[in-house]
Design a protein around this motif. Structure first.
Motif, PDB file in Angstrom:
ATOM      1  N   LEU A 118      46.797 -90.813 121.644  1.00 56.00           N
ATOM      2  CA  LEU A 118      46.788 -89.514 122.331  1.00 56.00           C
ATOM      3  C   LEU A 118      45.546 -89.343 123.203  1.00 56.00           C
ATOM      4  CD1 LEU A 118      48.172 -87.026 119.642  1.00 56.00           C
ATOM      5  CD2 LEU A 118      49.296 -87.857 121.704  1.00 56.00           C
ATOM      6  N   ILE A 119      44.388 -89.794 122.683  1.00 52.00           N
ATOM      7  CA  ILE A 119      43.152 -89.668 123.469  1.00 52.00           C
ATOM      8  C   ILE A 119      43.262 -90.516 124.737  1.00 52.00           C
ATOM      9  CG2 ILE A 119      40.665 -90.109 123.499  1.00 52.00           C
ATOM     10  CD1 ILE A 119      40.774 -89.608 120.390  1.00 52.00           C
ATOM     11  N   ALA A 120      43.794 -91.738 124.592  1.00 52.41           N
ATOM     12  CA  ALA A 120      43.982 -92.605 125.765  1.00 52.41           C
ATOM     13  C   ALA A 120      44.925 -91.942 126.770  1.00 52.41           C
ATOM     14  CB  ALA A 120      44.520 -93.961 125.325  1.00 52.41           C
ATOM     15  N   LEU A 121      45.968 -91.298 126.243  1.00 46.24           N
ATOM     16  CA  LEU A 121      46.948 -90.623 127.111  1.00 46.24           C
ATOM     17  C   LEU A 121      46.288 -89.476 127.877  1.00 46.24           C
ATOM     18  CD1 LEU A 121      50.041 -90.858 127.605  1.00 46.24           C
ATOM     19  CD2 LEU A 121      50.330 -89.014 125.956  1.00 46.24           C
ATOM     20  N   VAL A 122      45.503 -88.662 127.162  1.00 43.29           N
ATOM     21  CA  VAL A 122      44.851 -87.499 127.802  1.00 43.29           C
ATOM     22  C   VAL A 122      43.847 -87.960 128.860  1.00 43.29           C
ATOM     23  CG1 VAL A 122      43.293 -85.557 127.365  1.00 43.29           C
ATOM     24  CG2 VAL A 122      45.209 -85.963 125.836  1.00 43.29           C
ATOM     25  N   LEU A 123      43.204 -89.114 128.606  1.00 42.12           N
ATOM     26  CA  LEU A 123      42.222 -89.643 129.577  1.00 42.12           C
ATOM     27  C   LEU A 123      42.869 -90.023 130.906  1.00 42.12           C
ATOM     28  CD1 LEU A 123      39.872 -91.809 127.330  1.00 42.12           C
ATOM     29  CD2 LEU A 123      39.135 -90.012 128.891  1.00 42.12           C
ATOM     30  N   LEU A 124      44.196 -90.226 130.900  1.00 39.80           N
ATOM     31  CA  LEU A 124      44.887 -90.595 132.142  1.00 39.80           C
ATOM     32  C   LEU A 124      44.901 -89.450 133.153  1.00 39.80           C
ATOM     33  CD1 LEU A 124      47.974 -92.530 130.718  1.00 39.80           C
ATOM     34  CD2 LEU A 124      46.030 -93.500 131.937  1.00 39.80           C
ATOM     35  N   PHE A 125      44.756 -88.219 132.651  1.00 41.66           N
ATOM     36  CA  PHE A 125      44.846 -87.049 133.537  1.00 41.66           C
ATOM     37  C   PHE A 125      43.450 -86.690 134.053  1.00 41.66           C
ATOM     38  CE2 PHE A 125      48.466 -87.008 130.740  1.00 41.66           C
ATOM     39  CZ  PHE A 125      49.512 -86.696 131.579  1.00 41.66           C
ATOM     40  N   GLU A 126      43.104 -87.221 135.217  1.00 41.14           N
ATOM     41  CA  GLU A 126      41.726 -87.108 135.712  1.00 41.14           C
ATOM     42  C   GLU A 126      41.396 -85.756 136.334  1.00 41.14           C
ATOM     43  OE1 GLU A 126      41.061 -90.454 138.251  1.00 41.14           O
ATOM     44  OE2 GLU A 126      40.940 -91.852 136.561  1.00 41.14           O
ATOM     45  N   ARG A 127      42.411 -84.970 136.654  1.00 39.30           N
ATOM     46  CA  ARG A 127      42.120 -83.667 137.282  1.00 39.30           C
ATOM     47  C   ARG A 127      41.308 -82.752 136.375  1.00 39.30           C
ATOM     48  NH1 ARG A 127      46.894 -80.222 139.192  1.00 39.30           N
ATOM     49  NH2 ARG A 127      45.336 -78.589 139.019  1.00 39.30           N
ATOM     50  N   GLN A 128      41.430 -82.972 135.066  1.00 43.65           N
ATOM     51  CA  GLN A 128      40.691 -82.123 134.115  1.00 43.65           C
ATOM     52  C   GLN A 128      39.181 -82.285 134.290  1.00 43.65           C
ATOM     53  OE1 GLN A 128      40.756 -83.546 129.931  1.00 43.65           O
ATOM     54  NE2 GLN A 128      41.877 -85.311 130.697  1.00 43.65           N
ATOM     55  N   PHE A 129      38.735 -83.451 134.860  1.00 45.67           N
ATOM     56  CA  PHE A 129      37.306 -83.710 135.001  1.00 45.67           C
ATOM     57  C   PHE A 129      36.759 -83.219 136.345  1.00 45.67           C
ATOM     58  CE2 PHE A 129      39.014 -87.413 132.485  1.00 45.67           C
ATOM     59  CZ  PHE A 129      38.618 -86.928 131.259  1.00 45.67           C
ATOM     60  N   GLU A 130      37.649 -82.775 137.237  1.00 45.88           N
ATOM     61  CA  GLU A 130      37.212 -82.412 138.591  1.00 45.88           C
ATOM     62  C   GLU A 130      36.571 -81.042 138.655  1.00 45.88           C
ATOM     63  OE1 GLU A 130      40.687 -82.929 140.959  1.00 45.88           O
ATOM     64  OE2 GLU A 130      40.672 -85.123 140.739  1.00 45.88           O
TER      65      GLU A 130
END
Lengths: 183, 52
Positions: A118-130
């Motif tokens: 799940l953590i690896a999956l969530v890391l795929l969504f990079e917009r959260q870091f913008e």
């Protein structure tokens, strides 16, 4: 995924960890099954898994926070896998009572593996870091999750001290060392 | 006792994550995780009766 959605997911993860740790307490208190050292280490790893989400809720999602959770989940997976291996031979009754046909350490191994995925999956969504939303106040739902984890961790520390006293916990604990003479 | 200390260290890391600077939380987390792995090796010294 926006930063706000990520924070809600991190809060949900904290609630899930709280349920897992409370389940351990149910087995310990209601069923009078004292956790062994490896069982306690798995609970420690579940607690460690919660530090990353708390940082995400306070400072906003960052890859380094998820990395901390990944390291904790890897450690927990290794510890629980060791205990699975200890009881894997045919005829071994296992340690403690099985819940839904699996022992706590087997469930722990599955949960840690799912957490890694799940953590690896969530890391795929990079917009959260913008977007930096650290200055904004986290929602009450997330704040409650943080405090729930803090209270459960403190309770685990107290219960472990009661069980083991000021010595190393025995491999098969049968009594609370600090309550000896009062039970 | 050893696991109680680990719980307290991670509790401190959580409190630092919530109230303090990120660096302190990260440092406490790293120390606690390293001690967790060390404690695991302390409790996992017996050989497993398995062959792969």
């Amino acid at each position: 995924m926006t930063a706000r959605t990520a924070i809600l997911l991190n809060a949900l993860a904290l609630y899930a960890l709280a349920v897992v740790l409370l389940m351990g307490f149910v087995l310990q208190v209601l069923w009078r099954e004292l956790p062994c050292p490896l069982c306690l280490l798995q609970r420690v790893a579940f607690v460690a898994l919660a530090v990353g989400p708390i940082l995400n809720i306070r400072f906003g999602p960052r890859p380094s926070h998820y990395a901390m959770s990944l390291l904790a989940a890897l450690a927990g997976f290794g510890i629980s896998l060791r205990q699975v291996m200890l009881h894997i031979l045919p005829g071994d009754p296992g340690y403690g009572t099985a819940v839904l046909d699996l022992h706590y350490y087997s469930w722990a191994a599955i949960i840690f593996a799912v957490a890694i995925a799940l953590i690896a999956l969530v890391l795929l969504f990079e917009r959260q870091f913008e977007t930096m939303i650290a200055a904004q106040r986290p929602p009450a739902f997330a704040v409650a999750a943080v405090w729930l984890m803090i209270v459960i961790t403190a309770a685990n520390a107290a219960a472990t001290l009661l069980e083991c006293g000021f010595d190393v916990c025995p491999d098969n604990p049968v009594r609370y060392e600090m309550l000896q003479g009062r039970q | 006792m050893d696991q109680a200390i680990l719980f307290v260290l991670f509790l401190a890391a959580m409190l630092a994550a919530w109230f303090g600077p990120r660096l302190l939380a990260g440092t406490l987390f790293a120390v606690a995780l390293a001690l967790t792995v060390a404690d695991y090796f302390h409790h996992a010294t017996g050989a497993l009766k398995l062959s792969f």
